[in-house]
Design a protein around this motif. Sequence first.
Motif, short mmCIF file in Angstrom:
data_model
loop_
_atom_site.label_atom_id
_atom_site.label_comp_id
_atom_site.label_asym_id
_atom_site.label_seq_id
_atom_site.Cartn_x
_atom_site.Cartn_y
_atom_site.Cartn_z
N ASP A 1 1.77 14.29 -1.65
CA ASP A 1 0.58 15.15 -1.77
C ASP A 1 -0.28 15.11 -0.51
O ASP A 1 -1.12 15.97 -0.28
N LYS B 1 3.53 1.00 -4.86
CA LYS B 1 4.35 0.38 -5.92
C LYS B 1 3.60 0.31 -7.24
O LYS B 1 4.11 0.73 -8.28
N THR B 2 2.38 -0.22 -7.17
CA THR B 2 1.60 -0.38 -8.40
C THR B 2 1.28 0.97 -9.01
O THR B 2 1.41 1.17 -10.22
N SER B 3 0.89 1.92 -8.16
CA SER B 3 0.56 3.26 -8.65
C SER B 3 1.76 3.90 -9.32
O SER B 3 1.64 4.55 -10.37
N LYS C 1 3.59 9.69 -2.00
CA LYS C 1 2.40 10.28 -1.35
C LYS C 1 2.71 11.62 -0.70
O LYS C 1 2.12 11.94 0.35
N ASP D 1 0.80 -1.23 0.00
CA ASP D 1 0.00 0.00 0.00
C ASP D 1 0.83 1.28 0.00
O ASP D 1 0.29 2.37 0.15
N ALA E 1 2.78 9.47 -6.80
CA ALA E 1 2.35 8.66 -7.95
C ALA E 1 0.98 9.12 -8.38
O ALA E 1 0.66 9.16 -9.57
#
Length: 478
Positions: free
Chosen positions: A189, A91-93, A187, A88, A223
């Motif tokens: 943001d 990584k995927t984002s 993150k 969470d 991301a």
Amino acid sequence: DVITVGDLANRMAVRGVDIIKFLMRQGMMMKINDVIDSDTAELVADEYGMSVRRVSESDIETGFLAEADDADATTPRAPVVAVMGHVDHGKTSLLDALRTTDVAAAEAGGITQHIGAYQVRLKDGQRVTFLDTPGHAAFSAMRARGANVTDIVILVVAADDGVMPQTVEAIQHAKAAGAPLIVAVNKIDKPDANPQKVVNELLQHEVIAESLGGDTQVIEVSAKARTNLDGLLDAILLQAEVMDLRANPDRSAEGVVIEAKLDKGRGPVGTVLVKRGTLRRGDIVVAGSAWGKVRALLDERNAQLEEAGPAMPVEILGLDEPPSPGEVFAVVDSEARARELTEYRHRVKREKTQAAGGAVSLADMMAKLQTKKVNELPVVIKADVQGSAEAIVGSLDKMGNDEVRARTVYSGAGGITESDVNLAKSAGAPILGFNVRASKQARDLAEREGVEIRYYSIIYDLLDDMKGVLSGMLAPLQ
Ligand code: GDP
């Protein structure tokens, strides 16, 4: 140029005992695991009307040719980058966001299919290859097979969460693989983002940011908001430049299997990453125990390619079975050679599952220590709580002498996972569990790979066993 009596028997498909008898008649007393030189091997083969072709062990075992590329023949290649980090943390984002940094991504036919890896082309013709298999299992599976494809690891750490257990695990994996880290503090943001806290926490794990005088680049990104992806790419290119990554494109191709599946319409499909050489349509490839004539090469845009050079990920069609991720592939010069290799590998596979060959157990380690083949006892420690793990590591550190000592490859709190087994396998280390158990999957994998897991509930017993191994006296497993 050596081979064991047993291996020679396997390759010649004759019984080991017959070879031993033959050698005895020649006045050589040998046991099945003794090594013989190539001249003796030739003598044996002659006796059976066969000839010995001298190929290196690595050729047979992995498909890789032993010799390194001639430095003059190499040209710069793209870096191969893996993204790792705690669940969470993004990584995927991040992989999704980086995908769209490709200059051609906006055009029709941008990256359209997931094949396990993709390459982005940047403005000035530079390229970066990303392994698109987040999670550490794939990474460690490749490492366990000795297929180190990753040049650089991007460690994703969420700025609102900080360093977490899988962050630490990723650091250990990267260190064990000798791959430099670039930290992506993600993150940013978020209102509660605290990048400085991340930098400070990493310090405790010997990851020292450039801002603190270390050599690890730390890049703040989002991301989600697509903030500073350029900065991250620049960091990758800078790191790659320092590493001077090169390969020879003008030779037959070799590389590693990233992903594979059995596709209903297309048959066995494997994604491979070319490490060196150039793979072409029509080439005969061997990938682990699979082989075939390459019918088609497809990239992540689903475009048909004629060829793929170093650091390029491509899907190949035409194999007879799906290979396993982490297996090595190589182009060979004939179908006969491909059959010979894959038959041999099928046989080795069968034997390994029968005998758990190449096992990593305390008894093996002790034998190696005694015969001075090694002077270190690598171990993986898993304990119920971090405090116990640290206590065990501390005591192990003090054990041994100048000649033999224990070395903790990895330690952590929590149950024993597949990832632990893969790490242990690649480090040649048994796993010692203190007040923890292994998951079913981890137990199965350990069994298949021949990695010993020992369980303890008393620290003294664990340390006693280690002392025993180091001094050559291990009590048998109860
Ligand atoms: P993974 O488990 O590491 O692959 O993480 P994911 O990419 O699935 O992201 C986990 C969650 O974090 C998802 O809900 C994402 O939308 C969110 N996320 C990822 N990156 C960012 C980011 O930069 N900012 C914010 N605010 N959320 C993010």
